[in-house]
Design a protein around this motif. Structure first.
Motif, mmCIF file in Angstrom:
data_model
loop_
_atom_site.group_PDB
_atom_site.id
_atom_site.type_symbol
_atom_site.label_atom_id
_atom_site.label_comp_id
_atom_site.label_asym_id
_atom_site.label_seq_id
_atom_site.Cartn_x
_atom_site.Cartn_y
_atom_site.Cartn_z
ATOM 1 N N TYR A 293 -59.412 -52.418 -57.507
ATOM 2 C CA TYR A 293 -59.147 -51.325 -56.571
ATOM 3 C C TYR A 293 -60.357 -51.056 -55.682
ATOM 4 O O TYR A 293 -61.507 -51.258 -56.085
ATOM 5 C CB TYR A 293 -58.836 -50.036 -57.349
ATOM 6 C CG TYR A 293 -57.590 -50.111 -58.194
ATOM 7 C CD1 TYR A 293 -57.646 -50.555 -59.503
ATOM 8 C CD2 TYR A 293 -56.361 -49.729 -57.669
ATOM 9 C CE1 TYR A 293 -56.497 -50.633 -60.280
ATOM 10 C CE2 TYR A 293 -55.211 -49.799 -58.433
ATOM 11 C CZ TYR A 293 -55.290 -50.248 -59.739
ATOM 12 O OH TYR A 293 -54.150 -50.317 -60.502
ATOM 13 N N ALA A 294 -60.066 -50.556 -54.511
ATOM 14 C CA ALA A 294 -61.135 -50.034 -53.676
ATOM 15 C C ALA A 294 -61.714 -48.795 -54.361
ATOM 16 O O ALA A 294 -60.991 -48.038 -55.021
ATOM 17 C CB ALA A 294 -60.591 -49.662 -52.298
ATOM 18 N N ALA A 295 -62.998 -48.586 -54.174
ATOM 19 C CA ALA A 295 -63.663 -47.448 -54.816
ATOM 20 C C ALA A 295 -63.022 -46.127 -54.404
ATOM 21 O O ALA A 295 -62.951 -45.180 -55.195
ATOM 22 C CB ALA A 295 -65.149 -47.457 -54.477
ATOM 23 N N SER A 296 -62.530 -46.065 -53.187
ATOM 24 C CA SER A 296 -61.983 -44.815 -52.665
ATOM 25 C C SER A 296 -60.672 -44.407 -53.325
ATOM 26 O O SER A 296 -60.264 -43.245 -53.222
ATOM 27 C CB SER A 296 -61.775 -44.935 -51.148
ATOM 28 O OG SER A 296 -60.882 -45.994 -50.853
ATOM 29 N N VAL A 297 -59.997 -45.354 -53.997
ATOM 30 C CA VAL A 297 -58.710 -45.025 -54.620
ATOM 31 C C VAL A 297 -58.735 -45.190 -56.134
ATOM 32 O O VAL A 297 -57.750 -44.859 -56.802
ATOM 33 C CB VAL A 297 -57.565 -45.883 -54.034
ATOM 34 C CG1 VAL A 297 -57.535 -45.757 -52.514
ATOM 35 C CG2 VAL A 297 -57.668 -47.337 -54.459
ATOM 36 N N GLU A 298 -59.822 -45.717 -56.653
ATOM 37 C CA GLU A 298 -59.939 -45.928 -58.101
ATOM 38 C C GLU A 298 -59.643 -44.636 -58.860
ATOM 39 O O GLU A 298 -60.178 -43.570 -58.536
ATOM 40 C CB GLU A 298 -61.353 -46.419 -58.425
ATOM 41 C CG GLU A 298 -61.586 -46.743 -59.883
ATOM 42 C CD GLU A 298 -61.151 -48.149 -60.253
ATOM 43 O OE1 GLU A 298 -61.546 -49.081 -59.543
ATOM 44 O OE2 GLU A 298 -60.427 -48.298 -61.261
ATOM 45 N N GLY A 299 -58.780 -44.729 -59.850
ATOM 46 C CA GLY A 299 -58.427 -43.564 -60.644
ATOM 47 C C GLY A 299 -57.297 -42.730 -60.084
ATOM 48 O O GLY A 299 -56.754 -41.867 -60.780
ATOM 49 N N ARG A 300 -56.925 -42.971 -58.842
ATOM 50 C CA ARG A 300 -55.826 -42.223 -58.218
ATOM 51 C C ARG A 300 -54.606 -43.108 -57.951
ATOM 52 O O ARG A 300 -53.476 -42.633 -58.021
ATOM 53 C CB ARG A 300 -56.287 -41.603 -56.901
ATOM 54 C CG ARG A 300 -57.432 -40.627 -57.028
ATOM 55 C CD ARG A 300 -57.689 -39.904 -55.713
ATOM 56 N NE ARG A 300 -58.117 -40.807 -54.640
ATOM 57 C CZ ARG A 300 -57.456 -40.948 -53.483
ATOM 58 N NH1 ARG A 300 -56.368 -40.251 -53.232
ATOM 59 N NH2 ARG A 300 -57.923 -41.783 -52.556
ATOM 60 N N PHE A 301 -54.847 -44.368 -57.634
ATOM 61 C CA PHE A 301 -53.774 -45.303 -57.297
ATOM 62 C C PHE A 301 -53.621 -46.315 -58.427
ATOM 63 O O PHE A 301 -54.605 -46.694 -59.074
ATOM 64 C CB PHE A 301 -54.086 -46.058 -56.012
ATOM 65 C CG PHE A 301 -54.038 -45.232 -54.751
ATOM 66 C CD1 PHE A 301 -53.947 -43.847 -54.777
ATOM 67 C CD2 PHE A 301 -54.094 -45.859 -53.519
ATOM 68 C CE1 PHE A 301 -53.916 -43.105 -53.609
ATOM 69 C CE2 PHE A 301 -54.053 -45.135 -52.342
ATOM 70 C CZ PHE A 301 -53.970 -43.756 -52.394
ATOM 71 N N THR A 302 -52.380 -46.776 -58.615
ATOM 72 C CA THR A 302 -52.093 -47.812 -59.603
ATOM 73 C C THR A 302 -51.196 -48.868 -58.972
ATOM 74 O O THR A 302 -50.117 -48.543 -58.465
ATOM 75 C CB THR A 302 -51.407 -47.237 -60.843
ATOM 76 O OG1 THR A 302 -52.229 -46.217 -61.424
ATOM 77 C CG2 THR A 302 -51.170 -48.334 -61.883
ATOM 78 N N ILE A 303 -51.648 -50.114 -59.025
ATOM 79 C CA ILE A 303 -50.847 -51.220 -58.531
ATOM 80 C C ILE A 303 -50.172 -51.895 -59.719
ATOM 81 O O ILE A 303 -50.762 -52.014 -60.799
ATOM 82 C CB ILE A 303 -51.716 -52.234 -57.742
ATOM 83 C CG1 ILE A 303 -50.843 -53.287 -57.058
ATOM 84 C CG2 ILE A 303 -52.783 -52.869 -58.630
ATOM 85 C CD1 ILE A 303 -51.620 -54.188 -56.093
ATOM 86 N N SER A 304 -48.929 -52.308 -59.527
ATOM 87 C CA SER A 304 -48.209 -53.011 -60.585
ATOM 88 C C SER A 304 -47.196 -53.947 -59.939
ATOM 89 O O SER A 304 -46.880 -53.814 -58.757
ATOM 90 C CB SER A 304 -47.517 -52.034 -61.537
ATOM 91 O OG SER A 304 -46.569 -51.241 -60.836
ATOM 92 N N ARG A 305 -46.700 -54.874 -60.749
ATOM 93 C CA ARG A 305 -45.728 -55.831 -60.250
ATOM 94 C C ARG A 305 -44.651 -56.051 -61.294
ATOM 95 O O ARG A 305 -44.924 -56.020 -62.497
ATOM 96 C CB ARG A 305 -46.399 -57.157 -59.879
ATOM 97 C CG ARG A 305 -47.047 -57.881 -61.047
ATOM 98 C CD ARG A 305 -47.904 -59.058 -60.576
ATOM 99 N NE ARG A 305 -47.128 -60.113 -59.943
ATOM 100 C CZ ARG A 305 -47.659 -61.115 -59.242
ATOM 101 N NH1 ARG A 305 -48.972 -61.176 -59.091
ATOM 102 N NH2 ARG A 305 -46.895 -62.036 -58.712
ATOM 103 N N ASP A 306 -43.445 -56.278 -60.822
ATOM 104 C CA ASP A 306 -42.331 -56.631 -61.691
ATOM 105 C C ASP A 306 -41.822 -57.974 -61.194
ATOM 106 O O ASP A 306 -41.078 -58.039 -60.210
ATOM 107 C CB ASP A 306 -41.245 -55.563 -61.622
ATOM 108 C CG ASP A 306 -40.103 -55.810 -62.590
ATOM 109 O OD1 ASP A 306 -39.869 -56.980 -62.968
ATOM 110 O OD2 ASP A 306 -39.416 -54.853 -62.958
ATOM 111 N N ASN A 307 -42.226 -59.035 -61.852
ATOM 112 C CA ASN A 307 -41.868 -60.374 -61.383
ATOM 113 C C ASN A 307 -40.366 -60.627 -61.471
ATOM 114 O O ASN A 307 -39.805 -61.348 -60.649
ATOM 115 C CB ASN A 307 -42.625 -61.430 -62.178
ATOM 116 C CG ASN A 307 -44.100 -61.455 -61.844
ATOM 117 O OD1 ASN A 307 -44.519 -61.042 -60.769
ATOM 118 N ND2 ASN A 307 -44.909 -61.922 -62.794
#
Length: 120
Positions: A59-73
């Motif tokens: 994550y970018a430092a500016s969003v760390e802890g606030r944003f979560t990326i995930s994928r469903d293949n």
């Protein structure tokens, strides 16, 4: 070839949440590394978050802890859960994919973008 389509953007007040989705059409989706990028007016495009084929993320430092990326293949879908949104998160958000070069500059498939606006 991959075709990417984002959804889930919109307007929210500071402190609120949004979830972006990006559906991919094409073959071998699970073999691609995926990412979310954003571009605010007058600024350069920047990486927000990336997820690799094995599931590791950064994550970018500016969003760390606030944003979560995930994928469903299984659904060929990429997500970005955005919490505690700030006005400075306002931007056009793009999902992107790369087959061989997963560095920031290696992403060569792009969605059309979706607007996220955070008001104070």
């Amino acid at each position: 070839q991959l075709h990417l389509t984002e959804s889930g953007g919109g307007s929210v007040q500071a402190g609120g949440s949004l979830r972006l989705s990006c559906v991919a059409s094409g073959l071998m989706y699970s073999n691609y590394c995926l990412g979310w990028f954003r571009q605010a007016p007058g600024k350069e495009r920047e990486v927000v978050a990336r997820i690799y084929t094995g599931g590791s993320t950064n994550y970018a430092a500016s969003v760390e802890g606030r944003f979560t990326i995930s994928r469903d293949n299984a659904k060929s879908t990429l997500y970005l859960q955005m919490n505690s949104l700030k006005p400075e998160d306002t931007a056009m958000y793009y999902c992107a994919a790369a087959r061989f070069d997963c560095t920031i500059t290696g992403y060569n498939y792009w969605g059309q973008g979706i607007q996220v606006t955070v008001s104070s």
